[in-house]
Design a protein around this motif. Sequence first.
Motif, PDB file in Angstrom:
ATOM      1  N   ALA A 156      48.734  44.304  28.366  1.00 29.58           N
ATOM      2  CA  ALA A 156      47.096  43.873  26.969  1.00 29.58           C
ATOM      3  C   ALA A 156      47.587  43.557  26.307  1.00 29.58           C
ATOM      4  CB  ALA A 156      46.707  45.600  27.388  1.00 29.58           C
ATOM      5  N   VAL A 157      48.700  43.624  25.721  1.00 26.23           N
ATOM      6  CA  VAL A 157      48.501  43.737  23.942  1.00 26.23           C
ATOM      7  C   VAL A 157      49.176  42.507  23.992  1.00 26.23           C
ATOM      8  CG1 VAL A 157      50.559  44.131  22.024  1.00 26.23           C
ATOM      9  CG2 VAL A 157      49.751  46.179  23.569  1.00 26.23           C
ATOM     10  N   LEU A 158      50.054  41.846  24.857  1.00 22.45           N
ATOM     11  CA  LEU A 158      49.987  39.655  24.943  1.00 22.45           C
ATOM     12  C   LEU A 158      50.088  39.188  24.962  1.00 22.45           C
ATOM     13  CD1 LEU A 158      52.900  38.775  24.652  1.00 22.45           C
ATOM     14  CD2 LEU A 158      53.275  38.728  26.997  1.00 22.45           C
ATOM     15  N   GLU A 159      48.610  39.843  25.819  1.00 23.06           N
ATOM     16  CA  GLU A 159      47.629  38.953  26.179  1.00 23.06           C
ATOM     17  C   GLU A 159      46.646  38.793  25.634  1.00 23.06           C
ATOM     18  OE1 GLU A 159      45.450  38.256  30.592  1.00 23.06           O
ATOM     19  OE2 GLU A 159      45.311  39.615  29.922  1.00 23.06           O
ATOM     20  N   PRO A 160      46.296  38.914  24.911  1.00 30.32           N
ATOM     21  CA  PRO A 160      45.079  37.565  23.801  1.00 30.32           C
ATOM     22  C   PRO A 160      45.885  36.976  23.217  1.00 30.32           C
ATOM     23  CG  PRO A 160      45.460  40.676  23.503  1.00 30.32           C
ATOM     24  CD  PRO A 160      45.677  40.314  24.877  1.00 30.32           C
ATOM     25  N   LEU A 161      47.430  37.648  22.738  1.00 30.56           N
ATOM     26  CA  LEU A 161      48.035  37.241  21.666  1.00 30.56           C
ATOM     27  C   LEU A 161      48.326  35.670  22.156  1.00 30.56           C
ATOM     28  CD1 LEU A 161      49.721  40.246  20.442  1.00 30.56           C
ATOM     29  CD2 LEU A 161      48.260  38.114  18.888  1.00 30.56           C
ATOM     30  N   GLY A 166      47.730  31.766  17.276  1.00 33.46           N
ATOM     31  CA  GLY A 166      47.271  31.025  15.820  1.00 33.46           C
ATOM     32  C   GLY A 166      46.614  31.426  15.257  1.00 33.46           C
ATOM     33  N   THR A 167      45.919  32.590  16.339  1.00 34.22           N
ATOM     34  CA  THR A 167      45.117  34.340  16.114  1.00 34.22           C
ATOM     35  C   THR A 167      45.743  34.731  15.711  1.00 34.22           C
ATOM     36  OG1 THR A 167      42.927  32.533  17.896  1.00 34.22           O
ATOM     37  CG2 THR A 167      42.663  34.695  16.528  1.00 34.22           C
ATOM     38  N   VAL A 168      45.789  35.529  14.673  1.00 42.77           N
ATOM     39  CA  VAL A 168      45.815  36.640  13.520  1.00 42.77           C
ATOM     40  C   VAL A 168      45.077  37.823  14.789  1.00 42.77           C
ATOM     41  CG1 VAL A 168      46.437  38.601  12.281  1.00 42.77           C
ATOM     42  CG2 VAL A 168      46.762  35.702  11.713  1.00 42.77           C
ATOM     43  N   PHE A 169      45.443  38.797  15.345  1.00 39.42           N
ATOM     44  CA  PHE A 169      44.554  40.059  16.140  1.00 39.42           C
ATOM     45  C   PHE A 169      45.028  41.334  15.055  1.00 39.42           C
ATOM     46  CE2 PHE A 169      43.751  37.227  18.938  1.00 39.42           C
ATOM     47  CZ  PHE A 169      42.924  37.405  19.809  1.00 39.42           C
ATOM     48  N   SER A 170      44.114  41.529  14.899  1.00 40.61           N
ATOM     49  CA  SER A 170      44.434  43.064  13.529  1.00 40.61           C
ATOM     50  C   SER A 170      44.811  44.669  14.634  1.00 40.61           C
ATOM     51  CB  SER A 170      42.871  43.681  13.155  1.00 40.61           C
ATOM     52  OG  SER A 170      41.502  43.964  13.348  1.00 40.61           O
ATOM     53  N   LEU A 201      61.279  40.601  24.747  1.00 35.81           N
ATOM     54  CA  LEU A 201      61.173  38.831  24.147  1.00 35.81           C
ATOM     55  C   LEU A 201      61.485  38.338  23.726  1.00 35.81           C
ATOM     56  CD1 LEU A 201      57.057  38.625  25.272  1.00 35.81           C
ATOM     57  CD2 LEU A 201      59.087  38.844  27.298  1.00 35.81           C
ATOM     58  N   GLY A 202      62.050  38.766  22.158  1.00 31.23           N
ATOM     59  CA  GLY A 202      62.818  38.391  21.019  1.00 31.23           C
ATOM     60  C   GLY A 202      62.221  38.499  19.601  1.00 31.23           C
ATOM     61  N   PRO A 203      62.767  38.915  19.066  1.00 33.16           N
ATOM     62  CA  PRO A 203      61.814  39.513  18.071  1.00 33.16           C
ATOM     63  C   PRO A 203      61.228  38.485  17.281  1.00 33.16           C
ATOM     64  CG  PRO A 203      64.605  38.648  17.287  1.00 33.16           C
ATOM     65  CD  PRO A 203      64.248  38.760  18.831  1.00 33.16           C
ATOM     66  N   GLY A 204      61.512  36.760  18.163  1.00 34.17           N
ATOM     67  CA  GLY A 204      60.211  36.070  16.716  1.00 34.17           C
ATOM     68  C   GLY A 204      59.106  35.623  17.393  1.00 34.17           C
ATOM     69  N   ILE A 205      58.263  36.157  18.567  1.00 33.26           N
ATOM     70  CA  ILE A 205      57.624  35.591  19.531  1.00 33.26           C
ATOM     71  C   ILE A 205      56.428  36.475  18.912  1.00 33.26           C
ATOM     72  CG2 ILE A 205      55.962  36.111  21.688  1.00 33.26           C
ATOM     73  CD1 ILE A 205      59.043  34.671  21.585  1.00 33.26           C
ATOM     74  N   ILE A 206      56.435  37.728  18.471  1.00 31.20           N
ATOM     75  CA  ILE A 206      54.981  37.753  17.706  1.00 31.20           C
ATOM     76  C   ILE A 206      54.813  38.075  16.407  1.00 31.20           C
ATOM     77  CG2 ILE A 206      52.977  39.875  17.767  1.00 31.20           C
ATOM     78  CD1 ILE A 206      53.856  40.981  20.388  1.00 31.20           C
ATOM     79  N   ARG A 207      54.291  37.410  15.252  1.00 27.75           N
ATOM     80  CA  ARG A 207      54.831  37.946  14.114  1.00 27.75           C
ATOM     81  C   ARG A 207      53.520  38.758  14.080  1.00 27.75           C
ATOM     82  NH1 ARG A 207      53.780  33.719  10.003  1.00 27.75           N
ATOM     83  NH2 ARG A 207      52.797  32.534  11.297  1.00 27.75           N
ATOM     84  N   GLY A 211      49.590  43.586   6.582  1.00 30.26           N
ATOM     85  CA  GLY A 211      47.611  43.791   5.663  1.00 30.26           C
ATOM     86  C   GLY A 211      47.226  43.173   7.346  1.00 30.26           C
ATOM     87  N   ILE A 212      47.640  42.706   7.883  1.00 30.86           N
ATOM     88  CA  ILE A 212      46.607  41.858   8.599  1.00 30.86           C
ATOM     89  C   ILE A 212      46.643  41.783  10.160  1.00 30.86           C
ATOM     90  CG2 ILE A 212      45.141  39.175   9.260  1.00 30.86           C
ATOM     91  CD1 ILE A 212      46.775  38.313   6.427  1.00 30.86           C
ATOM     92  N   GLY A 213      47.533  41.354  10.526  1.00 31.68           N
ATOM     93  CA  GLY A 213      47.251  41.490  12.196  1.00 31.68           C
ATOM     94  C   GLY A 213      48.907  40.930  12.375  1.00 31.68           C
ATOM     95  N   TYR A 214      48.612  40.673  14.192  1.00 31.47           N
ATOM     96  CA  TYR A 214      50.145  39.920  14.571  1.00 31.47           C
ATOM     97  C   TYR A 214      49.334  38.730  15.248  1.00 31.47           C
ATOM     98  CZ  TYR A 214      51.454  45.290  14.952  1.00 31.47           C
ATOM     99  OH  TYR A 214      51.404  45.454  14.178  1.00 31.47           O
ATOM    100  N   VAL A 215      50.135  37.828  15.426  1.00 34.39           N
ATOM    101  CA  VAL A 215      49.924  36.805  15.558  1.00 34.39           C
ATOM    102  C   VAL A 215      51.520  35.908  16.732  1.00 34.39           C
ATOM    103  CG1 VAL A 215      50.507  35.634  14.182  1.00 34.39           C
ATOM    104  CG2 VAL A 215      49.115  34.578  15.142  1.00 34.39           C
ATOM    105  N   VAL A 216      50.637  34.709  17.424  1.00 34.95           N
ATOM    106  CA  VAL A 216      51.320  34.312  17.892  1.00 34.95           C
ATOM    107  C   VAL A 216      51.233  33.131  17.647  1.00 34.95           C
ATOM    108  CG1 VAL A 216      52.467  32.921  20.677  1.00 34.95           C
ATOM    109  CG2 VAL A 216      51.992  35.687  20.397  1.00 34.95           C
ATOM    110  N   ASP A 217      52.377  32.277  17.127  1.00 34.59           N
ATOM    111  CA  ASP A 217      52.345  30.643  16.899  1.00 34.59           C
ATOM    112  C   ASP A 217      51.738  29.789  17.590  1.00 34.59           C
ATOM    113  OD1 ASP A 217      52.771  31.599  13.962  1.00 34.59           O
ATOM    114  OD2 ASP A 217      54.881  31.293  14.398  1.00 34.59           O
TER     115      ASP A 217
END
Length: 219
Positions: A156-161, A166-170, A201-207, A211-217
Amino acid sequence: MKLLLVEDDTLIGETLVETLRDRAFAADWVKDGIAAGNALRNHSYDLVILDLGLPKRSGMDVLLGLRQRHDAVPVLILTARDAVEDRVRGLNAGADDYLAKPFDLNELLARVFALVRRSAGHGDTTLRIGSVAITPASREVSVDGNPVELSAREWAVLEPLITRPGTVFSRAQLEQKVFGWHDDVGSNAIEVYVHSLRRKLGPGIIRNMRGIGYVVDKT
């Protein structure tokens, strides 16, 4: 994904909410048409399961109100009204699918997943991020070709990302996607799930955007 269930039958409602939450949906449940209208005006949902025979305000009025204010959220009508004219009226009013009661739970889930996939524009596409392959339609995840098991909340956390790279989710936005109204949410719940996903999954998947949130590039 966050879903609103509008159903006045307690037995059906309890069964569906439990099942949907087991499938990684954050499910809110209301039992009348007025509560449904308030929920839909004040919260964002990825899907609505809507009964027609509701107290206080009919499900058809709820649907018409949604479409009149140009809310395109997918709506699955779930009702005992199974005459052809009822199905035609519901679909013409803006419903995306129609399922009559009594219903098979597996069929309902299949229709829910199909509507979510269609809305997100995924189909059976496999997304690839480095060595990670993710198929949203089947919720299959692998790293270097090896299957990885994710819990319902991790997915549920991964799916929206992954569906909006490219979209940052708070943190607050992710909490809304993952948890329903009545869930007990810890202050660091999202951080815990992100940490677990990075471990699998590896440390580089979710950035982390500090102070803003999380993003998958974007790939």
